[in-house]
Write a protein that holds these residues in place. Structure first.
Motif, PDB file in Angstrom:
ATOM      1  N   LEU A 176       0.842  -1.195   0.000  1.00  0.00           N
ATOM      2  CA  LEU A 176       0.000   0.000   0.000  1.00  0.00           C
ATOM      3  C   LEU A 176       0.877   1.245   0.000  1.00  0.00           C
ATOM      4  O   LEU A 176       1.691   1.441   0.908  1.00  0.00           O
ATOM      5  N   ILE A 177       0.711   2.073  -1.015  1.00  0.00           N
ATOM      6  CA  ILE A 177       1.400   3.359  -1.080  1.00  0.00           C
ATOM      7  C   ILE A 177       0.464   4.417  -0.519  1.00  0.00           C
ATOM      8  O   ILE A 177      -0.702   4.523  -0.948  1.00  0.00           O
ATOM      9  N   VAL A 178       0.948   5.195   0.446  1.00  0.00           N
ATOM     10  CA  VAL A 178       0.140   6.228   1.095  1.00  0.00           C
ATOM     11  C   VAL A 178       0.713   7.583   0.702  1.00  0.00           C
ATOM     12  O   VAL A 178       1.885   7.875   0.961  1.00  0.00           O
ATOM     13  N   SER A 179      -0.104   8.395   0.059  1.00  0.00           N
ATOM     14  CA  SER A 179       0.347   9.737  -0.320  1.00  0.00           C
ATOM     15  C   SER A 179       0.218  10.688   0.867  1.00  0.00           C
ATOM     16  O   SER A 179      -0.303  10.325   1.918  1.00  0.00           O
ATOM     17  N   PRO A 180       0.700  11.927   0.739  1.00  0.00           N
ATOM     18  CA  PRO A 180       0.806  12.811   1.911  1.00  0.00           C
ATOM     19  C   PRO A 180      -0.532  13.184   2.547  1.00  0.00           C
ATOM     20  O   PRO A 180      -1.552  13.362   1.867  1.00  0.00           O
ATOM     21  N   LEU A 181      -0.493  13.320   3.869  1.00  0.00           N
ATOM     22  CA  LEU A 181      -1.588  13.935   4.603  1.00  0.00           C
ATOM     23  C   LEU A 181      -1.701  15.402   4.203  1.00  0.00           C
ATOM     24  O   LEU A 181      -0.786  15.986   3.617  1.00  0.00           O
ATOM     25  N   TRP A 182      -2.831  15.998   4.555  1.00  0.00           N
ATOM     26  CA  TRP A 182      -3.025  17.423   4.287  1.00  0.00           C
ATOM     27  C   TRP A 182      -2.091  18.244   5.167  1.00  0.00           C
ATOM     28  O   TRP A 182      -2.011  18.046   6.384  1.00  0.00           O
ATOM     29  N   CYS A 183      -1.354  19.165   4.544  1.00  0.00           N
ATOM     30  CA  CYS A 183      -0.439  20.051   5.279  1.00  0.00           C
ATOM     31  C   CYS A 183      -0.416  21.381   4.544  1.00  0.00           C
ATOM     32  O   CYS A 183       0.260  21.522   3.519  1.00  0.00           O
ATOM     33  N   PRO A 184      -1.172  22.375   5.013  1.00  0.00           N
ATOM     34  CA  PRO A 184      -1.369  23.605   4.240  1.00  0.00           C
ATOM     35  C   PRO A 184      -0.091  24.282   3.778  1.00  0.00           C
ATOM     36  O   PRO A 184      -0.036  24.796   2.652  1.00  0.00           O
ATOM     37  N   MET A 185       0.943  24.292   4.604  1.00  0.00           N
ATOM     38  CA  MET A 185       2.120  25.066   4.224  1.00  0.00           C
ATOM     39  C   MET A 185       2.806  24.533   2.963  1.00  0.00           C
ATOM     40  O   MET A 185       3.472  25.282   2.247  1.00  0.00           O
ATOM     41  N   HIS A 186       2.638  23.219   2.700  1.00  0.00           N
ATOM     42  CA  HIS A 186       3.331  22.639   1.555  1.00  0.00           C
ATOM     43  C   HIS A 186       2.394  22.063   0.502  1.00  0.00           C
ATOM     44  O   HIS A 186       2.843  21.359  -0.399  1.00  0.00           O
ATOM     45  N   GLU A 187       1.097  22.358   0.583  1.00  0.00           N
ATOM     46  CA  GLU A 187       0.192  21.859  -0.445  1.00  0.00           C
ATOM     47  C   GLU A 187       0.595  22.375  -1.823  1.00  0.00           C
ATOM     48  O   GLU A 187       0.640  21.621  -2.797  1.00  0.00           O
ATOM     49  N   ASP A 188       0.877  23.662  -1.916  1.00  0.00           N
ATOM     50  CA  ASP A 188       1.232  24.269  -3.203  1.00  0.00           C
ATOM     51  C   ASP A 188       2.547  25.033  -3.153  1.00  0.00           C
ATOM     52  O   ASP A 188       2.955  25.609  -4.167  1.00  0.00           O
ATOM     53  N   THR A 189       3.189  25.040  -1.996  1.00  0.00           N
ATOM     54  CA  THR A 189       4.455  25.760  -1.826  1.00  0.00           C
ATOM     55  C   THR A 189       5.578  24.768  -1.581  1.00  0.00           C
ATOM     56  O   THR A 189       5.504  23.971  -0.645  1.00  0.00           O
ATOM     57  N   PRO A 190       6.619  24.794  -2.422  1.00  0.00           N
ATOM     58  CA  PRO A 190       7.731  23.856  -2.223  1.00  0.00           C
ATOM     59  C   PRO A 190       8.505  24.150  -0.947  1.00  0.00           C
ATOM     60  O   PRO A 190       8.327  25.189  -0.292  1.00  0.00           O
ATOM     61  N   GLY A 191       9.400  23.247  -0.626  1.00  0.00           N
ATOM     62  CA  GLY A 191      10.305  23.440   0.484  1.00  0.00           C
ATOM     63  C   GLY A 191      11.515  24.253   0.048  1.00  0.00           C
ATOM     64  O   GLY A 191      11.559  24.781  -1.064  1.00  0.00           O
ATOM     65  N   PRO A 192      12.494  24.327   0.929  1.00  0.00           N
ATOM     66  CA  PRO A 192      12.544  23.605   2.210  1.00  0.00           C
ATOM     67  C   PRO A 192      11.715  24.260   3.311  1.00  0.00           C
ATOM     68  O   PRO A 192      11.339  25.419   3.216  1.00  0.00           O
ATOM     69  N   SER A 193      11.443  23.446   4.336  1.00  0.00           N
ATOM     70  CA  SER A 193      10.853  23.975   5.558  1.00  0.00           C
ATOM     71  C   SER A 193      11.956  24.601   6.403  1.00  0.00           C
ATOM     72  O   SER A 193      13.118  24.224   6.313  1.00  0.00           O
ATOM     73  N   ALA A 194      11.557  25.536   7.238  1.00  0.00           N
ATOM     74  CA  ALA A 194      12.499  26.173   8.152  1.00  0.00           C
ATOM     75  C   ALA A 194      11.787  26.423   9.474  1.00  0.00           C
ATOM     76  O   ALA A 194      10.554  26.487   9.534  1.00  0.00           O
ATOM     77  N   PHE A 195      12.576  26.544  10.527  1.00  0.00           N
ATOM     78  CA  PHE A 195      12.003  26.909  11.814  1.00  0.00           C
ATOM     79  C   PHE A 195      11.528  28.359  11.766  1.00  0.00           C
ATOM     80  O   PHE A 195      12.174  29.228  11.175  1.00  0.00           O
ATOM     81  N   ASP A 196      10.396  28.602  12.377  1.00  0.00           N
ATOM     82  CA  ASP A 196       9.820  29.938  12.434  1.00  0.00           C
ATOM     83  C   ASP A 196      10.497  30.709  13.564  1.00  0.00           C
ATOM     84  O   ASP A 196      10.290  30.392  14.741  1.00  0.00           O
ATOM     85  N   PRO A 197      11.311  31.726  13.240  1.00  0.00           N
ATOM     86  CA  PRO A 197      12.027  32.434  14.311  1.00  0.00           C
ATOM     87  C   PRO A 197      11.104  33.145  15.280  1.00  0.00           C
ATOM     88  O   PRO A 197      11.418  33.264  16.469  1.00  0.00           O
ATOM     89  N   GLU A 198       9.948  33.608  14.814  1.00  0.00           N
ATOM     90  CA  GLU A 198       9.012  34.267  15.729  1.00  0.00           C
ATOM     91  C   GLU A 198       8.463  33.259  16.734  1.00  0.00           C
ATOM     92  O   GLU A 198       8.266  33.592  17.904  1.00  0.00           O
TER      93      GLU A 198
END
Length: 394
Positions: free
Chosen positions: A273-295
């Motif tokens: 069974l291949i499972v595709s990604p869960l819903w994650c708003p920040m990366h639905e349409d925006t590529p990475g990379p992810s970064a820590f939020d300094p605020e």
């Protein structure tokens, strides 16, 4: 130790552990690994080394009349400068499959993890003792699930009656690979990560290769899975490839095919069974990379943000939406010759409406309630009658 208890010390061997791929015998205890030594040698990455040595899904499984159990362990505590302190790892006791206690272990080694540079040096500490008493005086199955998010060396096991490995109950082995969400990030404890919950509901034996930050279609992970015994296999693909900005679409497609080809070398007809990604708003349409939020860090909170540009999708940068579409195309293509290959859209486990109700606290990882929801849904969709893993789970 209670001096009036007639303790029996039992060697900590592979026969008493489930969910570990390999045991490393060191001069400071037995260290369970979730990747074999040859695989670890192929990728000297600090994040991977930390993730695979955290024993998510690893548990002691004993058949015994013992009413008291002591386990000496040497945990590795993590300190993140500038971030809130991490709680101690949780050990959970099951008696005949039912929750019967929890505990933590003080002491242990300490590693300081730079949020930008990965793990640093280790400060040595001393072992601590986990103790459970008042267990029923009868033959029973006793499981001690190790902390899913805390590297743990096993130093000594003591009981007040002899122990033996739990007999084979004939349950199917479910081998799962995924990201930190599958690893159990932000779950309440080791038996309530979503894979552990799903395995319990589905009546299967879990081997969890959820590796925080490290579900990256690595060939050595595919070969490890190829060589492990398994009756059911699932692979959750997506979020780490986006938030690490590791590859473009041109590399992604053949990498998925290669991963699946390798799995099929060892498991040609196993339900997969291949499972595709869960819903994650920040990366639905925006590529990475992810970064820590300094605020967030300034406010004492650990949060993430996406740093890519949606326009970069045209150049092949990956988003969760791109990955879902491509996985659907790949599985449809391969399923023509592989009737045991299936796809589960991750949004059926956690979708946009779920996010409205149970948002991801740090932007990436589900909380304890969401782990439960995902686990229950996976069991209903995959293991229940009519699901892609149902025939072999029964």
């Amino acid at each position: 130790m209670h001096t009036d208890t007639p303790w029996i010390t039992t060697p900590l061997t592979a026969e008493l552990l489930r969910g570990a791929v390999e045991l490393e015998h060191t001069d400071r205890g037995v260290l369970p690994h979730r990747l074999p030594g040859w695989a670890r040698a192929q990728c000297p990455d600090g994040q991977l080394a930390m993730a695979e040595s955290q024993p998510s899904g690893v548990r002691l499984a004993l058949r015994t009349r013992a009413t008291a159990v002591e386990l000496d362990t040497l945990p590795l505590k993590r300190v993140y400068p500038g971030a809130p302190p991490r709680p101690d790892g949780v050990y959970e006791l099951l008696v005949d499959g039912r929750p019967a206690g929890q505990g933590t272990v003080n002491g242990g080694d300490t590693v300081t993890v730079d949020l930008t540079g990965g793990p640093g040096g280790v400060e040595s500490g001393t072992p601590g003792t986990l103790r459970f008493t008042g267990l029923p005086d009868r033959e029973k199955d006793v499981e001690i699930w190790l902390p899913h998010n805390e590297t743990t060396r096993l130093v000594a096991l003591r009981t007040d009656a002899p122990v033996a490995p739990v007999p084979d109950r004939g349950r199917k082995v479910w081998l799962h690979h995924g990201s930190s969400i599958s690893h159990g990030s932000d779950a309440a404890g080791p038996t309530t990560t979503w894979p552990a919950l799903a395995a319990s509901l589905g009546g299967v034996e879990l081997v969890n290769l959820g590796l925080g930050g490290s579900a990256l279609l690595d060939p050595f992970t595919a070969r490890t899975m190829r060589d492990l015994p398994a009756d059911l296999i699932s692979v959750k693909i997506g979020i780490n490839l986006v938030n690490s900005d590791l590859m473009r679409l041109r590399a992604f497609t053949p990498a998925v095919h290669g991963f699946l080809d390798t799995l099929r070398e060892g498991h040609p007809t196993t339900p997969l069974l291949i499972v595709s990604p869960l819903w994650c708003p920040m990366h639905e349409d925006t590529p990475g990379p992810s970064a820590f939020d300094p605020e967030g860090l300034a406010a004492g909170q650990l949060r993430f943000r996406a740093t890519g540009d949606p326009a970069e999708r045209a150049a092949g940068k990956l988003t969760l939406g791109v990955i879902r579409d491509e996985l659907a195309r790949i599985v449809e293509q391969r399923a023509a010759d592989d009737p045991h290959l299936h796809l589960l859209d991750g949004r059926e486990l956690y979708g946009e409406a779920d996010h409205d109700e149970l948002p991801l606290p740090d932007g990436l990882h589900p909380d304890a309630a969401t782990h439960r929801r995902i686990g229950e849904r996976f069991a209903a969709l995959a293991f229940a009658e009519g699901g892609p893993l149902a025939a072999s789970a029964s």
